[in-house]
Write a protein that holds these residues in place. Structure first.
Motif, PDB file in Angstrom:
ATOM      1  N   UNK A 143       0.824  -1.209   0.000  1.00 32.81           N
ATOM      2  CA  UNK A 143       0.000   0.000   0.000  1.00 32.81           C
ATOM      3  C   UNK A 143       0.864   1.268   0.000  1.00 32.81           C
ATOM      4  N   UNK A 144       1.573   1.505   1.101  1.00 32.11           N
ATOM      5  CA  UNK A 144       2.465   2.651   1.206  1.00 32.11           C
ATOM      6  C   UNK A 144       3.874   2.133   1.455  1.00 32.11           C
ATOM      7  N   UNK A 145       4.831   2.630   0.697  1.00 26.70           N
ATOM      8  CA  UNK A 145       6.189   2.111   0.786  1.00 26.70           C
ATOM      9  C   UNK A 145       6.816   2.336   2.152  1.00 26.70           C
ATOM     10  N   UNK A 146       6.397   3.401   2.849  1.00 27.65           N
ATOM     11  CA  UNK A 146       7.022   3.689   4.145  1.00 27.65           C
ATOM     12  C   UNK A 146       6.297   3.037   5.317  1.00 27.65           C
ATOM     13  N   UNK A 147       5.387   2.096   5.020  1.00 22.96           N
ATOM     14  CA  UNK A 147       4.759   1.285   6.065  1.00 22.96           C
ATOM     15  C   UNK A 147       5.059  -0.181   5.756  1.00 22.96           C
ATOM     16  N   UNK A 148       5.849  -0.818   6.606  1.00 19.84           N
ATOM     17  CA  UNK A 148       6.221  -2.217   6.418  1.00 19.84           C
ATOM     18  C   UNK A 148       5.387  -3.091   7.352  1.00 19.84           C
ATOM     19  N   UNK A 149       4.647  -4.045   6.782  1.00 18.68           N
ATOM     20  CA  UNK A 149       3.753  -4.904   7.563  1.00 18.68           C
ATOM     21  C   UNK A 149       4.145  -6.358   7.346  1.00 18.68           C
ATOM     22  N   UNK A 150       4.424  -7.072   8.440  1.00 14.64           N
ATOM     23  CA  UNK A 150       4.865  -8.464   8.334  1.00 14.64           C
ATOM     24  C   UNK A 150       4.015  -9.363   9.231  1.00 14.64           C
ATOM     25  N   UNK A 151       3.524 -10.455   8.660  1.00 13.20           N
ATOM     26  CA  UNK A 151       2.775 -11.451   9.431  1.00 13.20           C
ATOM     27  C   UNK A 151       3.754 -12.231  10.301  1.00 13.20           C
ATOM     28  N   UNK A 152       3.463 -12.326  11.616  1.00  9.85           N
ATOM     29  CA  UNK A 152       4.379 -13.044  12.505  1.00  9.85           C
ATOM     30  C   UNK A 152       3.740 -14.278  13.142  1.00  9.85           C
ATOM     31  N   UNK A 153       2.409 -14.358  13.129  1.00 10.64           N
ATOM     32  CA  UNK A 153       1.747 -15.549  13.670  1.00 10.64           C
ATOM     33  C   UNK A 153       0.359 -15.687  13.054  1.00 10.64           C
ATOM     34  N   UNK A 154       0.009 -16.921  12.707  1.00 17.58           N
ATOM     35  CA  UNK A 154      -1.289 -17.207  12.081  1.00 17.58           C
ATOM     36  C   UNK A 154      -1.964 -18.334  12.853  1.00 17.58           C
ATOM     37  N   UNK A 155      -3.062 -18.017  13.501  1.00 16.66           N
ATOM     38  CA  UNK A 155      -3.825 -19.019  14.246  1.00 16.66           C
ATOM     39  C   UNK A 155      -5.106 -19.327  13.469  1.00 16.66           C
ATOM     40  N   UNK A 156      -5.218 -20.533  12.979  1.00 20.38           N
ATOM     41  CA  UNK A 156      -6.379 -20.908  12.182  1.00 20.38           C
ATOM     42  C   UNK A 156      -7.667 -20.946  13.005  1.00 20.38           C
ATOM     43  N   UNK A 157      -7.514 -21.152  14.303  1.00 15.89           N
ATOM     44  CA  UNK A 157      -8.692 -21.164  15.171  1.00 15.89           C
ATOM     45  C   UNK A 157      -8.327 -20.582  16.533  1.00 15.89           C
ATOM     46  N   UNK A 158      -9.072 -19.575  16.942  1.00 21.53           N
ATOM     47  CA  UNK A 158      -8.833 -18.933  18.237  1.00 21.53           C
ATOM     48  C   UNK A 158     -10.121 -18.218  18.643  1.00 21.53           C
ATOM     49  N   UNK A 159     -10.123 -17.649  19.824  1.00 25.19           N
ATOM     50  CA  UNK A 159     -11.300 -16.914  20.294  1.00 25.19           C
ATOM     51  C   UNK A 159     -10.888 -15.521  20.762  1.00 25.19           C
ATOM     52  N   UNK A 160     -11.847 -14.617  20.786  1.00 26.98           N
ATOM     53  CA  UNK A 160     -11.639 -13.265  21.295  1.00 26.98           C
ATOM     54  C   UNK A 160     -12.979 -12.725  21.774  1.00 26.98           C
ATOM     55  N   UNK A 161     -12.914 -11.676  22.581  1.00 28.68           N
ATOM     56  CA  UNK A 161     -14.144 -11.056  23.070  1.00 28.68           C
ATOM     57  C   UNK A 161     -14.418  -9.808  22.247  1.00 28.68           C
ATOM     58  N   UNK A 162     -15.576  -9.783  21.595  1.00 22.25           N
ATOM     59  CA  UNK A 162     -15.982  -8.642  20.786  1.00 22.25           C
ATOM     60  C   UNK A 162     -16.730  -7.666  21.694  1.00 22.25           C
ATOM     61  N   UNK A 163     -16.091  -6.536  21.990  1.00 20.75           N
ATOM     62  CA  UNK A 163     -16.673  -5.579  22.929  1.00 20.75           C
ATOM     63  C   UNK A 163     -17.977  -4.981  22.423  1.00 20.75           C
ATOM     64  N   UNK A 164     -18.043  -4.684  21.120  1.00 18.74           N
ATOM     65  CA  UNK A 164     -19.255  -4.054  20.599  1.00 18.74           C
ATOM     66  C   UNK A 164     -20.439  -5.012  20.596  1.00 18.74           C
TER      67      UNK A 164
END
Length: 229
Positions: free
Chosen positions: A1-22
């Protein structure tokens, strides 16, 4: 997208849970973690939660750069929901600002003209009705994107980059410019600092004096400076 923003994937969990506040619900799905290095704001750690059941992706800032403003974004989230346009997700554009007490606030964009030009150039910008097919009293402005890295980029453009740089961040950015240029005139440094970071000349002079006092840079002849060895 933007050359001065570097984004790297460091962990991929195929199944996990989280709490959706909204939603106030425990949700399950894919979860990914990204390390981000933004040349303008610093280093970040993001968590992205994919709720395919309801067509919803949450981007959460787990770790932010140091500073009293960025620290207020730690734990902040942006929610992207499925639009009616292709496979694109939308988010309602809201931009951060600092109130009189130094607290970070958000304000929803009222028109497309309120959306920063960098967002308009890099993303599709529509009205809420165009993105969802639903008519509401306030026709919000939304951005459209598809990929997780685009969503993270939007977080930075809407939440982080609108915030003013603190003095130590200005100084660090100036030192990075000087090291990159190796040897540069103060005028050239001012031009680059203004173009890339929005730092005014007066602030450049203050930061250069601070860097010189700390032995980080050396003054050369005829208005030139360089990083100390």
């Amino acid at each position: 997208m933007l050359k001065n923003i570097k984004i790297a994937l460091i962990e991929d969990r195929q199944e996990d849970t989280w709490f959706d506040l909204s939603l106030r619900q425990l949700r399950a799905g894919e979860v990914r973690f990204y390390r981000v290095d933004d040349y303008l704001t610093g280093k970040w750690l993001f968590k992205v939660c994919l709720d395919k059941e309801i067509g919803r992706t949450i981007v959460k800032a787990l770790k932010c750069p140091a500073g009293k403003l960025f620290s207020q974004l730690e734990g902040a989230t942006m929610v992207f929901q499925k639009s009616i346009i292709d496979d694109l997700f939308y988010d309602i554009v809201s931009l951060t600002h600092v109130d009189g007490e130094g607290r970070v606030r958000r304000e929803i964009a009222k028109s497309i003209e309120d959306v920063p030009s960098i967002i308009r150039e890099k993303f599709e910008v529509k009205t809420y009705e165009e993105a969802t097919g639903k008519r509401i009293a306030k026709n919000y402005i939304v951005t459209l994107c598809k990929k997780e890295k685009e969503m993270i980029t939007l977080f930075l453009l809407e939440r982080a980059r609108p915030l003013p740089l603190e003095e130590k961040e200005k100084t660090a950015n100036l030192l990075a410019i000087i090291k990159k240029l190796e040897k540069a005139s103060v005028t050239e440094i001012c031009n680059v600092a203004c173009e890339e970071f929005g730092i005014e000349k007066g602030d450049v002079d203050v930061s250069l004096a601070d860097l010189e006092a700390k032995g980080k840079i050396k003054r050369l002849e005829e208005g030139y400076v360089k990083a100390a060895d």
